[in-house]
Design a protein around this motif. Structure first.
Motif, short mmCIF file in Angstrom:
data_model
loop_
_atom_site.label_atom_id
_atom_site.label_comp_id
_atom_site.label_asym_id
_atom_site.label_seq_id
_atom_site.Cartn_x
_atom_site.Cartn_y
_atom_site.Cartn_z
N ASP A 145 0.84 -1.20 0.00
CA ASP A 145 0.00 0.00 0.00
C ASP A 145 0.87 1.25 0.00
O ASP A 145 1.90 1.31 0.67
N VAL A 146 0.42 2.26 -0.75
CA VAL A 146 1.10 3.54 -0.85
C VAL A 146 0.04 4.63 -0.75
O VAL A 146 -1.07 4.47 -1.26
N MET A 147 0.39 5.75 -0.12
CA MET A 147 -0.51 6.90 -0.08
C MET A 147 0.22 8.09 -0.68
O MET A 147 1.41 8.29 -0.44
N SER A 148 -0.50 8.88 -1.47
CA SER A 148 0.08 10.04 -2.13
C SER A 148 -0.77 11.28 -1.82
O SER A 148 -2.00 11.22 -1.90
N TYR A 149 -0.10 12.38 -1.48
CA TYR A 149 -0.78 13.66 -1.25
C TYR A 149 -0.24 14.65 -2.28
O TYR A 149 0.97 14.72 -2.51
N SER A 150 -1.14 15.39 -2.91
CA SER A 150 -0.73 16.37 -3.92
C SER A 150 -1.56 17.64 -3.79
O SER A 150 -2.69 17.61 -3.30
N LYS A 151 -0.99 18.72 -4.28
CA LYS A 151 -1.69 20.00 -4.32
C LYS A 151 -2.30 20.20 -5.71
O LYS A 151 -1.95 19.49 -6.66
N LYS A 152 -3.19 21.17 -5.83
CA LYS A 152 -3.87 21.46 -7.08
C LYS A 152 -2.87 21.65 -8.23
O LYS A 152 -1.81 22.25 -8.05
N ASN A 153 -3.21 21.10 -9.37
CA ASN A 153 -2.44 21.17 -10.63
C ASN A 153 -1.15 20.36 -10.61
O ASN A 153 -0.35 20.47 -11.54
N VAL A 154 -0.93 19.53 -9.58
CA VAL A 154 0.20 18.61 -9.60
C VAL A 154 -0.17 17.44 -10.50
O VAL A 154 -1.25 16.85 -10.36
N LEU A 155 0.71 17.14 -11.43
CA LEU A 155 0.54 15.98 -12.31
C LEU A 155 1.66 15.00 -11.96
O LEU A 155 2.83 15.37 -11.99
N ARG A 156 1.28 13.78 -11.63
CA ARG A 156 2.26 12.72 -11.32
C ARG A 156 2.13 11.65 -12.39
O ARG A 156 1.08 11.09 -12.59
N GLY A 157 3.24 11.36 -13.06
CA GLY A 157 3.20 10.30 -14.06
C GLY A 157 3.66 10.79 -15.41
O GLY A 157 4.06 11.93 -15.55
N LEU A 158 3.59 9.91 -16.28
CA LEU A 158 2.99 8.57 -16.32
C LEU A 158 4.04 7.55 -15.92
O LEU A 158 5.04 7.39 -16.62
N HIS A 159 3.85 6.85 -14.83
CA HIS A 159 4.86 5.95 -14.26
C HIS A 159 4.54 4.49 -14.51
O HIS A 159 3.37 4.09 -14.55
N ASP B 127 9.55 13.75 -13.52
CA ASP B 127 8.50 13.77 -14.54
C ASP B 127 8.79 14.80 -15.63
O ASP B 127 8.36 14.65 -16.77
N LYS B 128 9.54 15.83 -15.29
CA LYS B 128 9.85 16.88 -16.24
C LYS B 128 11.07 16.54 -17.09
O LYS B 128 11.09 16.78 -18.29
N ASN B 129 12.11 15.96 -16.47
CA ASN B 129 13.41 15.82 -17.14
C ASN B 129 13.84 14.40 -17.44
O ASN B 129 14.78 14.20 -18.20
N LYS B 130 13.22 13.42 -16.81
CA LYS B 130 13.68 12.04 -16.99
C LYS B 130 12.58 11.18 -17.60
O LYS B 130 12.44 10.01 -17.27
N ASN B 131 11.81 11.78 -18.50
CA ASN B 131 10.75 11.01 -19.14
C ASN B 131 11.16 10.66 -20.56
O ASN B 131 12.13 11.20 -21.10
#
Length: 175
Positions: free
Chosen positions: A42-56, A161-165
């Motif tokens: 199990d993993v939990m993730s918290y993010s603020k508005k307009n945060v994009l995580r992925g595509l992982h 996500d910005k530089n290593k995709n």
């Protein structure tokens, strides 16, 4: 609990049984007798508005994921990376919020990402395999081949996500 199919085979919505009363609610988010998957991590993730995580995704020891939004609202995206699938390179997106009575199941060999649409959001993942940094990969969120409509031009991204995709073409159609 009930399984609902999506337009991509094996990508499922798990409709929960919710028990409500004046105090609040109790919601089942996973039952092994309904979704016969081993999800030990199990993993939990918290993010603020307009945060994009992925595509992982993990290139080895791929993870199936059961996504449940416990706070806020997200645009959740899964990309089919199964080379022998009729939907290889296609994506499915769904908006999920804390009041929804479902979770989203993403099988192994899919890339996953989400955009936080609310002031903040908390997502709980149940995963079939442990995180393995050595095999972690990032598919470019704005890949023109995938043409995902994120409804945002400049999301907040991690350095990874910005530089290593990599683009879909770079990952799957190397010369």
């Amino acid at each position: 609990m009930k399984l609902i199919k999506t337009k991509i085979p094996d990508l499922l919505i798990l409709k929960s049984q919710v028990f409500k009363d004046k105090r609040g609610f109790l919601k089942e988010t996973f039952r092994k007798d309904v979704l016969n998957k081993n999800l030990p991590f199990d993993v939990m993730s918290y993010s603020k508005k307009n945060v994009l995580r992925g595509l992982h995704f993990q290139s080895k020891y791929s993870q199936a994921k059961l996504i449940t939004v416990t706070h806020g609202k997200i645009l959740d995206v899964a990309v089919d990376l199964r080379k022998n699938s009729k939907t290889f390179g296609k994506y499915f997106s769904i908006i999920i919020n804390q009041d929804d009575d479902f979770s989203f199941f993403i099988p192994e060999n899919f890339a996953h990402g989400f955009l936080c649409l609310s002031k903040s959001c908390t997502i709980n993942y149940k995963c079939s395999n442990y995180r393995n940094q050595k095999y972690e990969r990032t598919l470019a969120w704005n890949d023109p081949h995938l043409n995902i409509n994120w409804h945002i031009k400049n999301p907040l991204l991690s350095d990874k996500d910005k530089n290593k995709n990599q683009t879909f073409k770079e990952l799957f159609f190397k010369s």
